[in-house]
Write a protein that holds these residues in place. Structure first.
Motif, PDB file in Angstrom:
ATOM      1  N   TYR A 494      50.793  51.811 114.673  1.00  0.00           N
ATOM      2  CA  TYR A 494      52.095  51.491 115.263  1.00  0.00           C
ATOM      3  C   TYR A 494      51.965  50.380 116.309  1.00  0.00           C
ATOM      4  O   TYR A 494      50.923  50.221 116.944  1.00  0.00           O
ATOM      5  CB  TYR A 494      52.679  52.738 115.942  1.00  0.00           C
ATOM      6  N   TYR A 530      58.314  52.538 117.803  1.00  0.00           N
ATOM      7  CA  TYR A 530      57.434  51.919 118.790  1.00  0.00           C
ATOM      8  C   TYR A 530      56.679  52.987 119.571  1.00  0.00           C
ATOM      9  O   TYR A 530      57.211  54.069 119.846  1.00  0.00           O
ATOM     10  CB  TYR A 530      58.238  51.097 119.803  1.00  0.00           C
ATOM     11  N   TYR A 532      55.620  53.345 123.295  1.00  0.00           N
ATOM     12  CA  TYR A 532      56.030  52.734 124.573  1.00  0.00           C
ATOM     13  C   TYR A 532      55.148  53.302 125.662  1.00  0.00           C
ATOM     14  O   TYR A 532      55.033  54.521 125.821  1.00  0.00           O
ATOM     15  CB  TYR A 532      57.497  53.042 124.833  1.00  0.00           C
ATOM     16  N   PRO A 721      58.937  46.989 114.652  1.00  0.00           N
ATOM     17  CA  PRO A 721      58.650  48.414 114.842  1.00  0.00           C
ATOM     18  C   PRO A 721      58.203  49.086 113.550  1.00  0.00           C
ATOM     19  O   PRO A 721      58.285  48.509 112.461  1.00  0.00           O
ATOM     20  CB  PRO A 721      60.004  48.971 115.297  1.00  0.00           C
TER      21      PRO A 721
END
Length: 724
Positions: A494, A530, A532, A721
């Motif tokens: 990812y 995503y 983060y 993403p």
């Protein structure tokens, strides 16, 4: 960069603030455990223990003679005799806050409402306050920077100062004092009401920085901001007293060059015979406490502290407010905070300068929340074992082992709004997954009197942050939080988006309800796929001891960037991270960190979004930059080596740069010198300038939505993403 440099945090909290009644306009009463609250009924008095409400000042009472409309109460104070109410309304911004406006006095006996300073222009009065006798009000007139005293018995207005101009500032402060020290209100009535003490700033040597407005008229015009750049001497600062009986102004004789020091704190001693104030040298690594006799005007140093880096002031642990002096023992001694032994601890200092340690435990206090009216108990927040959290503690002013008051069942960030008598508090709690606020608790028992008014739980679909630690190859352990994609598959890779700040002004890794939220992303990052992440490097103001916080001295743009990059290299080893999709973004100091990461570690960071960044440290203000970096006259290389400008030529990835042209904090000048350097080295990038927007880029119709759309589209285009 003291109060608003990190608009990341401000924007993350905005929705919570607007929806939370704690942040409504509410003032504790001076004599008990009730509070005042503004409503459409006027000013109400509320007993939070049972919810009972009564009218303190009705809406009808707020209608001036000859008007059909009540004045809107924005703040108020009450005279000591309880008969007069001083009402603040019609406020306007000065620099960051609405500190100028109109003032009215309501007389409860006569039921009359009278406007003060009617001879002055509208919305120009600042910091009005009653004298102890409640027959006079003093205030600053922003239009001429002079202090005035208005007699409430006959309406006469006398000027305390007469030399005020846009450069000779009486009773308030210049741009940089407010921005970096939190200083706004610059005068004090003596306890006996016979004198006024005030600051005088001579800014005649400070040059204007000119911002340009190209959109609001046929011909462009400039907007001057008195702004001392790093390396330039600050405004000369002095302390004066005014004696009402004689009308005489006297200057306090303070040792040293008035252009090479700062005075961020000043108050009256309780006997009205002396002033007490703190002086910092230009580098802010020496602090002296003085008392000054009103009879002789001579200042005497009673306490001195030095540091090999810098010394923080009260604003750093008092919600950016340096005002007030924490007296104990009937004014014979006071509470002080220092981190000279490696931890931020509480001390007692008497008027002879004798010092006694109060908090003997080796951990940092975070905030000094309350000193009880009898001066026997101090309430403070701390978190000895987890730098991302915050809890309430108490300790006797006589010293001893602090006691944790927050129950162990609350694990996260705890905030307390304590009543003036110290008997109850409004308690708010949040962590990464839940938010609870407006409980009423007793102190010191922490017994719940009224349960939380609001309770919220974060949905899994929102993305809940996980907290983790990562150790770099240099042995430095950083705290971080991470939100994974909702459909996370450990067998896929990812993209990672880092939110960074990294400078001494703000901590981003905090266990609260906003952890992992990105208010600039239009949608749901976790849902879109995503990872983060945010990390707190050395130099951020985490409660980890002064060595952690002050290791960044003369190293902004170097040590913090290395910590972030080396921690990221460890994260890149995680099997589910796609090394080809690594993005970073930040605002203000975080924008500077973003540019530095892209320029110093282009092999790691492929996409960056930098907002309102300091591109060259020599272009920022003197108080902030010199506090953390020294003087460029002595160590210029440190400023140059820490500035993104030096590394702009190395940027290889995708860069979106965003800045408001009306930014009076981090000037748009930074954008243009960066653009020049990028062009010179054929570094391709995208630019978004927001006309006349300030550092917050919040003004103007549609601005926030436009910024969110820009941010999101750029990120999705250059750092797509989803798992692969």
């Amino acid at each position: 960069m003291n109060r608003i440099r990190n608009f990341i945090i401000a924007k993350l909290l905005l929705v919570l603030y607007l929806s939370n009644p704690l942040f409504a306009q509410r003032l504790w009463t001076d004599i008990g455990d009730q509070y005042y609250e503004f409503s459409d009924k006027g000013i109400e008095i509320v007993d939070p223990k049972n919810g009972n409400r009564g009218i303190f000042l009705s809406q009808q009472s707020l209608i001036p003679k000859g008007s059909n409309t009540a004045i809107k109460v924005e703040n108020f104070s009450i005279s000591k005799n309880r008969e007069l109410i001083l009402i603040y309304t019609n406020s306007k911004k000065v620099w960051r806050e609405n500190t100028r406006g109109d003032y009215w006095v309501y007389n409860k006996k006569s039921n009359q409402l009278m406007q003060l300073g009617r001879q002055f222009p509208s919305s120009q009065l600042m910091f009005a306050k009653f004298n102890p006798q409640a027959n006079k009000v003093a205030y600053v007139n922003k239009a001429d920077h002079n202090i005035y005293v208005e007699d409430l018995t006959n309406g006469n207005i006398n000027a305390v100062t007469k030399d005020g101009t846009d450069r000779m500032i009486n009773g308030t402060f210049d741009w940089v004092y407010e921005e970096e020290f939190g200083c706004k209100d610059g005068f004090r009535w003596s306890p006996d009401g016979l004198s006024i003490a005030y600051w005088k700033l001579d800014a005649n040597s400070i040059r204007n920085f000119l911002m340009i407005n190209n959109t609001d008229s046929l011909y462009s015009f400039t907007i001057p901001v008195e702004y001392p750049k790093v390396g330039q001497s600050p405004s000369a600062c002095s302390i004066w007293t005014y004696e009402l009986a004689s009308g005489k102004n006297s200057r306090i004789n303070i040792p040293g060059d008035p252009e090479q020091h700062y005075i961020p704190r000043m108050e009256w001693c309780m006997d009205s015979k002396q002033l007490i104030f703190q002086q910092l040298n230009r580098k802010q690594n020496e602090s002296k406490i003085y008392t000054a006799s009103i009879a002789t005007h001579e200042a005497q140093a009673i306490h001195r502290e030095t540091s090999d880096s810098w010394i923080d002031i009260k604003a750093r642990w008092n919600n950016n407010d340096p005002s007030g002096w924490d007296w104990i023992q009937g004014g014979k001694a006071f509470i002080w905070v220092s981190e000279k032994d490696g931890w931020r601890k509480i001390y007692q200092i008497d008027l002879q300068g004798n010092e006694k340690l109060i908090t003997k435990a080796d951990y940092d206090i975070i905030n000094l929340d309350f000193l009880d009216p009898k001066g026997e108990t101090i309430y403070f927040t701390a978190s000895p074992s987890n730098a991302t959290q915050k809890y309430l503690y108490s300790v006797s002013t006589k010293g001893g082992s602090p006691k944790r008051l927050t129950p162990a069942s609350f694990e996260g960030t705890c905030d307390y709004d304590i009543s003036k008598d110290g008997k109850i508090a409004i308690f708010n709690f949040s962590n990464r997954a839940e938010l609870k606020y407006n409980a009423i608790i007793e102190l010191p028992t922490h017994r719940t009197v009224v349960d939380f008014e609001v309770k919220r739980e974060k949905k899994v679909s929102d993305g809940i942050a996980e907290f983790f630690k990562v150790k770099t190859t240099e042995g430095v352990e950083l705290d971080g939080w991470m939100v994974k994609p909702l459909d996370f598959d450990p067998n896929k890779k990812y993209p990672v988006v880092f939110m960074v700040y990294g400078e001494p002004a703000s901590q981003t890794v905090i266990d609260n309800f906003n952890a992992g939220h990105n208010s600039l992303y239009n949608g749901n990052m976790a849902q879109d796929g995503y990872i983060y992440i945010s990390l707190d490097n050395r130099g951020t103001p985490a409660p980890k001891g002064s060595l952690w916080r002050k290791s960044i001295y003369r190293n902004i743009g170097q040590l913090n960037i290395r910590d972030q990059a080396l921690a990221t290299q460890e994260i890149l080893k995680w099997s589910f991270v796609d090394n080809s999709r690594i993005a970073v973004w930040g605002w203000s100091g975080g924008g500077s960190s973003t540019l530095n990461l892209l320029g110093q570690y282009p092999q790691i960071y492929k996409t960056g979004i930098a907002i309102a960044a300091v591109a060259n440290q020599l272009l920022y203000d003197n108080v902030y930059q010199e506090r953390y970096m020294g003087l460029p006259q002595e160590n210029l290389a440190d400023f140059e080596n820490g500035s993104p400008l030096k590394y702009a030529k190395n940027i290889k990835g995708n860069l979106l740069y965003i800045h408001g042209t009306g930014d009076d904090n981090v000037h748009y000048q930074n954008a243009e010198v960066l653009i020049d350097e990028l062009i010179k080295n054929n570094v391709q990038f995208q630019l978004m300038s927001y006309p006349n927007r300030s550092h917050s880029i919040s003004e103007g119709e549609g601005t926030h939505e436009h910024l969110k759309t820009l941010f999101t589209n750029y990120l999705k285009l250059h750092c797509p993403p989803g798992g692969r």
